[in-house]
Write a protein that holds these residues in place. Structure first.
Motif, PDB file in Angstrom:
ATOM      1  N   PRO A 175       0.620  -1.355   0.009  1.00 26.59           N
ATOM      2  CA  PRO A 175      -0.003   0.086  -0.083  1.00 26.59           C
ATOM      3  C   PRO A 175       0.932   1.133   0.106  1.00 26.59           C
ATOM      4  N   PRO A 176       0.327   2.223  -0.730  1.00 22.56           N
ATOM      5  CA  PRO A 176       1.441   3.445  -0.913  1.00 22.56           C
ATOM      6  C   PRO A 176       1.229   4.269   0.454  1.00 22.56           C
ATOM      7  N   HIS A 177       2.049   5.229   0.637  1.00 22.78           N
ATOM      8  CA  HIS A 177       2.155   6.138   1.870  1.00 22.78           C
ATOM      9  C   HIS A 177       1.195   7.248   1.735  1.00 22.78           C
ATOM     10  N   HIS A 178      -0.081   6.920   0.981  1.00 20.04           N
ATOM     11  CA  HIS A 178      -1.016   8.065   0.942  1.00 20.04           C
ATOM     12  C   HIS A 178      -2.280   7.474   0.984  1.00 20.04           C
ATOM     13  N   ILE A 179      -3.563   8.232   1.133  1.00 18.33           N
ATOM     14  CA  ILE A 179      -4.856   7.677   1.214  1.00 18.33           C
ATOM     15  C   ILE A 179      -5.283   7.380  -0.048  1.00 18.33           C
ATOM     16  N   ASN A 180      -4.928   7.861  -1.103  1.00 20.90           N
ATOM     17  CA  ASN A 180      -5.490   7.358  -2.615  1.00 20.90           C
ATOM     18  C   ASN A 180      -5.362   6.138  -3.092  1.00 20.90           C
ATOM     19  N   HIS A 181      -5.824   5.226  -2.577  1.00 22.15           N
ATOM     20  CA  HIS A 181      -5.383   3.796  -2.960  1.00 22.15           C
ATOM     21  C   HIS A 181      -6.689   3.054  -2.339  1.00 22.15           C
ATOM     22  N   LEU A 182      -6.702   1.804  -3.170  1.00 22.33           N
ATOM     23  CA  LEU A 182      -7.644   0.663  -2.839  1.00 22.33           C
ATOM     24  C   LEU A 182      -7.333  -0.460  -2.227  1.00 22.33           C
ATOM     25  N   ASP A 183      -7.698  -1.214  -1.336  1.00 25.33           N
ATOM     26  CA  ASP A 183      -7.435  -2.066  -0.884  1.00 25.33           C
ATOM     27  C   ASP A 183      -7.539  -3.420  -1.850  1.00 25.33           C
ATOM     28  N   PRO A 184      -7.254  -4.663  -1.572  1.00 24.10           N
ATOM     29  CA  PRO A 184      -6.963  -5.856  -2.504  1.00 24.10           C
ATOM     30  C   PRO A 184      -8.556  -6.091  -2.834  1.00 24.10           C
ATOM     31  N   VAL A 185      -9.590  -5.917  -2.102  1.00 20.37           N
ATOM     32  CA  VAL A 185     -10.699  -6.402  -2.504  1.00 20.37           C
ATOM     33  C   VAL A 185     -11.277  -5.415  -3.726  1.00 20.37           C
ATOM     34  N   TYR A 186     -11.219  -4.253  -3.381  1.00 22.49           N
ATOM     35  CA  TYR A 186     -11.583  -3.166  -4.435  1.00 22.49           C
ATOM     36  C   TYR A 186     -10.802  -3.026  -5.646  1.00 22.49           C
ATOM     37  N   SER A 187      -9.342  -3.464  -5.396  1.00 24.06           N
ATOM     38  CA  SER A 187      -8.475  -3.301  -6.552  1.00 24.06           C
ATOM     39  C   SER A 187      -8.685  -4.451  -7.406  1.00 24.06           C
ATOM     40  N   GLU A 188      -9.153  -5.624  -7.017  1.00 27.97           N
ATOM     41  CA  GLU A 188      -9.571  -6.750  -7.660  1.00 27.97           C
ATOM     42  C   GLU A 188     -10.746  -6.432  -8.543  1.00 27.97           C
ATOM     43  N   LEU A 189     -11.905  -5.987  -7.749  1.00 30.95           N
ATOM     44  CA  LEU A 189     -12.898  -5.663  -8.495  1.00 30.95           C
ATOM     45  C   LEU A 189     -12.865  -4.580  -9.591  1.00 30.95           C
ATOM     46  N   THR A 190     -11.770  -3.721  -9.593  1.00 27.54           N
ATOM     47  CA  THR A 190     -11.434  -2.780 -10.453  1.00 27.54           C
ATOM     48  C   THR A 190     -10.679  -3.252 -11.687  1.00 27.54           C
ATOM     49  N   ASP A 191     -10.069  -4.182 -11.373  1.00 26.26           N
ATOM     50  CA  ASP A 191      -9.285  -5.057 -12.471  1.00 26.26           C
ATOM     51  C   ASP A 191     -10.503  -5.740 -13.124  1.00 26.26           C
ATOM     52  N   GLN A 192     -11.269  -6.446 -12.459  1.00 24.77           N
ATOM     53  CA  GLN A 192     -12.519  -7.196 -13.492  1.00 24.77           C
ATOM     54  C   GLN A 192     -13.169  -6.443 -14.202  1.00 24.77           C
ATOM     55  N   LEU A 193     -13.305  -5.080 -13.763  1.00 23.73           N
ATOM     56  CA  LEU A 193     -14.181  -4.098 -14.453  1.00 23.73           C
ATOM     57  C   LEU A 193     -13.474  -3.637 -15.685  1.00 23.73           C
ATOM     58  N   PHE A 194     -12.184  -3.244 -15.546  1.00 22.75           N
ATOM     59  CA  PHE A 194     -11.426  -2.956 -16.580  1.00 22.75           C
ATOM     60  C   PHE A 194     -10.940  -3.778 -17.699  1.00 22.75           C
ATOM     61  N   ARG A 195     -11.039  -5.022 -17.173  1.00 25.99           N
ATOM     62  CA  ARG A 195     -10.740  -5.920 -18.126  1.00 25.99           C
ATOM     63  C   ARG A 195     -11.733  -6.460 -19.061  1.00 25.99           C
ATOM     64  N   CYS A 196     -12.971  -6.015 -18.835  1.00 23.44           N
ATOM     65  CA  CYS A 196     -14.246  -6.384 -19.633  1.00 23.44           C
ATOM     66  C   CYS A 196     -14.115  -5.927 -21.137  1.00 23.44           C
ATOM     67  N   THR A 197     -14.276  -6.755 -21.744  1.00 22.31           N
ATOM     68  CA  THR A 197     -14.187  -6.580 -23.491  1.00 22.31           C
ATOM     69  C   THR A 197     -15.533  -6.239 -24.060  1.00 22.31           C
ATOM     70  N   ALA A 198     -16.696  -6.314 -23.281  1.00 24.70           N
ATOM     71  CA  ALA A 198     -17.896  -5.973 -23.722  1.00 24.70           C
ATOM     72  C   ALA A 198     -18.930  -5.857 -22.474  1.00 24.70           C
ATOM     73  N   VAL A 199     -19.793  -4.606 -22.754  1.00 27.60           N
ATOM     74  CA  VAL A 199     -20.562  -4.379 -21.763  1.00 27.60           C
ATOM     75  C   VAL A 199     -21.465  -5.274 -21.132  1.00 27.60           C
ATOM     76  N   GLN A 200     -21.825  -6.342 -21.918  1.00 28.11           N
ATOM     77  CA  GLN A 200     -22.563  -7.495 -21.397  1.00 28.11           C
ATOM     78  C   GLN A 200     -21.972  -8.348 -20.477  1.00 28.11           C
ATOM     79  N   HIS A 201     -20.738  -8.443 -20.446  1.00 31.49           N
ATOM     80  CA  HIS A 201     -20.001  -9.065 -19.558  1.00 31.49           C
ATOM     81  C   HIS A 201     -20.026  -8.345 -18.051  1.00 31.49           C
ATOM     82  N   LEU A 202     -20.410  -7.316 -17.968  1.00 32.25           N
ATOM     83  CA  LEU A 202     -20.622  -6.548 -16.592  1.00 32.25           C
ATOM     84  C   LEU A 202     -21.565  -7.312 -15.487  1.00 32.25           C
ATOM     85  N   ALA A 203     -22.494  -8.306 -16.191  1.00 29.70           N
ATOM     86  CA  ALA A 203     -23.376  -8.986 -15.500  1.00 29.70           C
ATOM     87  C   ALA A 203     -22.758  -9.925 -14.438  1.00 29.70           C
ATOM     88  N   ALA A 204     -21.494 -10.372 -15.106  1.00 27.99           N
ATOM     89  CA  ALA A 204     -20.863 -11.348 -14.241  1.00 27.99           C
ATOM     90  C   ALA A 204     -20.011 -10.816 -13.142  1.00 27.99           C
TER      91      ALA A 204
END
Length: 245
Positions: A175-204
């Motif tokens: 974790p960086p030495h400032h408050i502007n970061h996400l913990d592992p749970v939210y970091s993983e969710l962000t990665d899942q969202l960012f990796r989506c190649t089609a809007v329809q995949h968001l339902a998963a």
């Protein structure tokens, strides 16, 4: 000179007794302001002014002069007819969030072709998508807008890089030495969202309303870190209240 372009209405403001000044994100010229005379008169022809609602996708024929701040429209008509967005309160609220985010991000009249096509496609997919997709769409759209504007996330979530540093826009091992970061749970969710190649995949991608709320505000903080003139948005509280899922 006249030009044909598609455009997405962002805002319409009354001007004088019968006119409107309309802010439109155009395909060819990016963000532009147009004066539309007679759009609010009692004449039948003025009924076309009803098409200038925020979120509407238009086919335009416009005059364009680069040295002017206020342009004119020769012709306009709907470029897409919504079937559910204007009738479904959830979809309508998501559409309003999308439009407000663009209002906050687009300040200069410069062409953003990829962002324009992505936004138009997203609005059309919003119209036909199920609610499971719609609930995650604001998060996905926000991340993608950041990418198109030049501050995309670098790297991916893993057991070796479980923290997302929003200040640097990258995944890190500690974790960086400032408050502007996400913990592992939210970091993983962000990665899942960012990796989506089609809007329809968001339902998963499964998450509750509290996680969506925290992520959205974190992404908006991310925008404020990278866009100095990005100001507070009004639609997120309404969005969270309406989604409630």
């Amino acid at each position: 000179m006249l030009h044909k372009s598609r455009g997405i209405v962002l805002r319409a403001v009354k001007y004088g007794d019968t006119s409107l000044i309309v802010s439109i994100f155009t395909e060819l010229f990016g963000l532009q302001s147009y004066i539309v005379n007679g759009a609010r008169s009692s004449k039948p022809k003025a009924a076309k002014g009803n098409l200038l609602q925020p979120g509407n996708i238009l086919e335009l024929v416009v005059y364009h002069n680069e040295i002017k701040n206020l342009q004119r429209i020769s012709e306009f008509k709907l470029g897409h007819i919504y079937h559910t967005v204007q009738l479904n309160v959830v979809k309508n609220t998501v559409a309003l969030y999308i439009i407000e985010l663009l209002q906050k991000c687009l300040k200069q009249p410069e062409q953003h072709l990829d962002l324009y096509y992505f936004t138009e496609s997203t609005l059309q997919l919003l119209d036909i998508s199920e609610i499971a997709v719609v609930a995650n769409l604001p998060l996905y759209f926000t991340l993608k807008v950041g990418e198109f504007l030049g501050f995309r996330l670098n790297g991916h979530f893993s057991e070796y890089t479980p923290y997302l540093d929003l200040q640097e826009g990258t995944y890190t091992d500690l974790p960086p030495h400032h408050i502007n970061h996400l913990d592992p749970v939210y970091s993983e969710l962000t990665d899942q969202l960012f990796r989506c190649t089609a809007v329809q995949h968001l339902a998963a991608i499964s998450m509750n309303k509290e996680k969506r709320r925290k992520l959205l505000y974190a992404y908006l903080d991310f925008f404020q870190l990278h866009l100095p003139d990005f100001t507070e948005m009004h639609s997120p509280p309404i969005l969270h209240e309406i989604l409630d899922a």
